[in-house]
Design a protein around this motif. Structure first.
Motif, PDB file in Angstrom:
ATOM      1  N   ASP A 122       0.819  -1.157  -0.148  1.00 46.01           N
ATOM      2  CA  ASP A 122       0.075  -0.117   0.086  1.00 46.01           C
ATOM      3  C   ASP A 122       0.911   1.224   0.037  1.00 46.01           C
ATOM      4  O   ASP A 122       1.889   1.038   0.789  1.00 46.01           O
ATOM      5  CB  ASP A 122      -0.719  -0.052   1.212  1.00 46.01           C
ATOM      6  N   PHE A 123       0.538   2.297  -0.764  1.00 44.94           N
ATOM      7  CA  PHE A 123       1.410   3.546  -0.895  1.00 44.94           C
ATOM      8  C   PHE A 123       0.597   4.648  -1.187  1.00 44.94           C
ATOM      9  O   PHE A 123      -0.677   4.348  -1.872  1.00 44.94           O
ATOM     10  CB  PHE A 123       2.570   3.498  -1.665  1.00 44.94           C
ATOM     11  N   LEU A 124       0.994   5.989  -0.798  1.00 45.85           N
ATOM     12  CA  LEU A 124       0.319   7.078  -1.315  1.00 45.85           C
ATOM     13  C   LEU A 124       1.237   7.570  -2.295  1.00 45.85           C
ATOM     14  O   LEU A 124       2.345   8.175  -2.045  1.00 45.85           O
ATOM     15  CB  LEU A 124       0.199   7.891  -0.342  1.00 45.85           C
ATOM     16  N   PHE A 125       0.640   8.084  -3.642  1.00 48.30           N
ATOM     17  CA  PHE A 125       1.498   8.552  -4.633  1.00 48.30           C
ATOM     18  C   PHE A 125       1.049  10.135  -4.828  1.00 48.30           C
ATOM     19  O   PHE A 125      -0.368  10.402  -4.984  1.00 48.30           O
ATOM     20  CB  PHE A 125       1.395   7.940  -5.972  1.00 48.30           C
ATOM     21  N   LEU A 126       1.913  11.138  -4.702  1.00 43.81           N
ATOM     22  CA  LEU A 126       1.409  12.361  -4.509  1.00 43.81           C
ATOM     23  C   LEU A 126       2.198  13.170  -6.029  1.00 43.81           C
ATOM     24  O   LEU A 126       2.114  14.543  -6.005  1.00 43.81           O
ATOM     25  CB  LEU A 126       1.634  13.312  -3.412  1.00 43.81           C
ATOM     26  N   GLY A 127       2.957  12.568  -6.709  1.00 39.67           N
ATOM     27  CA  GLY A 127       3.384  13.227  -7.702  1.00 39.67           C
ATOM     28  C   GLY A 127       4.327  14.308  -7.251  1.00 39.67           C
ATOM     29  O   GLY A 127       5.119  14.271  -6.420  1.00 39.67           O
ATOM     30  N   PHE A 128       4.341  15.508  -8.308  1.00 40.93           N
ATOM     31  CA  PHE A 128       5.313  16.476  -7.660  1.00 40.93           C
ATOM     32  C   PHE A 128       4.767  17.459  -6.743  1.00 40.93           C
ATOM     33  O   PHE A 128       3.640  17.879  -6.748  1.00 40.93           O
ATOM     34  CB  PHE A 128       5.650  17.536  -9.042  1.00 40.93           C
ATOM     35  N   PRO A 129       5.599  17.822  -5.621  1.00 43.99           N
ATOM     36  CA  PRO A 129       5.208  18.700  -4.720  1.00 43.99           C
ATOM     37  C   PRO A 129       4.849  20.037  -5.457  1.00 43.99           C
ATOM     38  O   PRO A 129       5.348  20.285  -6.182  1.00 43.99           O
ATOM     39  CB  PRO A 129       6.257  18.812  -3.623  1.00 43.99           C
ATOM     40  N   PRO A 130       4.002  20.990  -4.773  1.00 47.92           N
ATOM     41  CA  PRO A 130       3.716  22.269  -5.237  1.00 47.92           C
ATOM     42  C   PRO A 130       5.199  23.071  -5.349  1.00 47.92           C
ATOM     43  O   PRO A 130       5.960  22.845  -4.488  1.00 47.92           O
ATOM     44  CB  PRO A 130       2.531  22.966  -4.472  1.00 47.92           C
ATOM     45  N   SER A 131       5.164  23.999  -6.387  1.00 40.30           N
ATOM     46  CA  SER A 131       6.318  24.522  -6.655  1.00 40.30           C
ATOM     47  C   SER A 131       6.599  25.828  -5.682  1.00 40.30           C
ATOM     48  O   SER A 131       7.549  26.023  -4.969  1.00 40.30           O
ATOM     49  CB  SER A 131       6.674  25.069  -7.908  1.00 40.30           C
ATOM     50  N   LYS A 132       5.456  26.300  -5.419  1.00 44.71           N
ATOM     51  CA  LYS A 132       5.301  27.360  -4.496  1.00 44.71           C
ATOM     52  C   LYS A 132       4.019  27.522  -3.310  1.00 44.71           C
ATOM     53  O   LYS A 132       4.266  26.920  -2.427  1.00 44.71           O
ATOM     54  CB  LYS A 132       5.345  28.917  -5.219  1.00 44.71           C
ATOM     55  N   LYS A 133       2.985  27.843  -3.905  1.00 40.65           N
ATOM     56  CA  LYS A 133       1.904  27.933  -3.027  1.00 40.65           C
ATOM     57  C   LYS A 133       1.457  26.551  -2.366  1.00 40.65           C
ATOM     58  O   LYS A 133       1.402  25.744  -3.304  1.00 40.65           O
ATOM     59  CB  LYS A 133       0.752  28.596  -3.539  1.00 40.65           C
ATOM     60  N   ARG A 135       2.784  24.475  -0.170  1.00 38.31           N
ATOM     61  CA  ARG A 135       3.869  23.514   0.116  1.00 38.31           C
ATOM     62  C   ARG A 135       3.999  23.048   1.730  1.00 38.31           C
ATOM     63  O   ARG A 135       4.133  21.681   1.989  1.00 38.31           O
ATOM     64  CB  ARG A 135       5.439  24.011  -0.235  1.00 38.31           C
ATOM     65  N   LYS A 136       3.666  23.721   2.538  1.00 36.76           N
ATOM     66  CA  LYS A 136       3.663  23.734   3.908  1.00 36.76           C
ATOM     67  C   LYS A 136       2.775  22.544   4.239  1.00 36.76           C
ATOM     68  O   LYS A 136       2.684  21.506   4.966  1.00 36.76           O
ATOM     69  CB  LYS A 136       3.457  24.951   4.879  1.00 36.76           C
ATOM     70  N   LYS A 137       1.201  22.838   3.709  1.00 33.13           N
ATOM     71  CA  LYS A 137       0.248  21.829   3.942  1.00 33.13           C
ATOM     72  C   LYS A 137       0.486  20.696   3.278  1.00 33.13           C
ATOM     73  O   LYS A 137      -0.117  19.495   3.747  1.00 33.13           O
ATOM     74  CB  LYS A 137      -0.975  22.473   3.278  1.00 33.13           C
ATOM     75  N   PHE A 138       1.068  20.720   2.192  1.00 29.17           N
ATOM     76  CA  PHE A 138       1.471  19.493   1.202  1.00 29.17           C
ATOM     77  C   PHE A 138       2.197  18.573   2.204  1.00 29.17           C
ATOM     78  O   PHE A 138       1.973  17.155   2.119  1.00 29.17           O
ATOM     79  CB  PHE A 138       2.107  19.721   0.060  1.00 29.17           C
ATOM     80  N   PHE A 139       3.347  18.999   2.858  1.00 27.76           N
ATOM     81  CA  PHE A 139       4.307  18.298   3.396  1.00 27.76           C
ATOM     82  C   PHE A 139       3.584  17.656   4.698  1.00 27.76           C
ATOM     83  O   PHE A 139       3.945  16.606   5.558  1.00 27.76           O
ATOM     84  CB  PHE A 139       5.610  18.841   3.813  1.00 27.76           C
TER      85      PHE A 139
END
Length: 214
Positions: A122-133, A135-139
């Motif tokens: 099982d895994f979660l694939f998230l692609g590319f992180p946001p380049s700017k806006k 990012r904090k919520k993403f991580f």
């Protein structure tokens, strides 16, 4: 109406293209590409001469497809629509009555999974992180995942991403796959702090797949 073939392309080694992919590329009326220069180089390598249009990614497809019955969608490397806006074209042509046909093959995602020593049942694939806006919520979201997380990252942002992963998730075990299928293919296995030290001292070159253990 017609058929739209979703064709996986090599992620580095040109020998990884499938026989079926070459057959379909030879048979279609037109090829829609991410970068026509990259696609024409591969077609030339295999002696395939076809009309190639550039796909302008956005809410709808860019090139005109009226009159074409059999269309191939390709990306510069890997499988279209995986962390790639090709989904927009698929959606548009499906609504117009096209049959959507998969021509599977190379993918950086599955290649990285195949060489990882992390349990990825099982895994979660998230692609590319946001380049700017965002990012904090993403991580922050990523750090809370109960499953291993897989990301794509470019060389000029990979160190920033590793630092932010460390801040959000701690010093977890991870794999980093770099330049898969190419001459300088490398799989790093270790903790985040070790990865940061490595790429700060050695430099970061190539395309990266990051696998962070849960």
């Amino acid at each position: 109406m017609g058929k739209l073939y979703i064709i996986a392309m090599p992620i580095g080694n040109l020998k990884d293209i499938t026989l079926r992919a070459m057959e379909v590329l030879k048979s279609v009326d037109v090829i829609i590409a991410e970068d026509t220069r990259v696609t024409r180089k591969l077609l030339s390598h295999y002696g395939i001469s076809k009309h190639v249009l550039r796909h302008i990614y956005g809410k709808t497809y860019g090139p005109p497809v009226g009159g074409y019955k059999n269309i191939a969608l390709v990306t510069d490397a890997g499988t279209p629509a995986i962390s790639d806006p090709g989904t927009n074209l698929i959606h548009d042509l499906y609504k117009k009555g096209f049959e959507i046909v998969s021509v599977p093959g190379p993918s950086a995602l599955t290649a990285a999974i195949s060489v990882s020593d992390i349990n990825l049942s099982d895994f979660l694939f998230l692609g590319f992180p946001p380049s700017k806006k965002g990012r904090k919520k993403f991580f922050e979201r990523l750090a809370k995942s109960e499953f291993p997380v897989i990301l794509f990252e470019s060389p000029h942002r990979v160190l920033k991403t590793l630092h932010e992963l460390h801040d959000a998730a701690g010093d977890r075990y991870m794999n980093i796959c770099r330049e898969l299928t190419k001459v300088y293919e490398e799989v790093f296995r270790g903790n985040l702090s070790e990865a940061i030290f490595k790429y700060e001292n050695e430099g970061a070159r190539g395309e990266f797949v990051i696998i962070l253990d849960a």
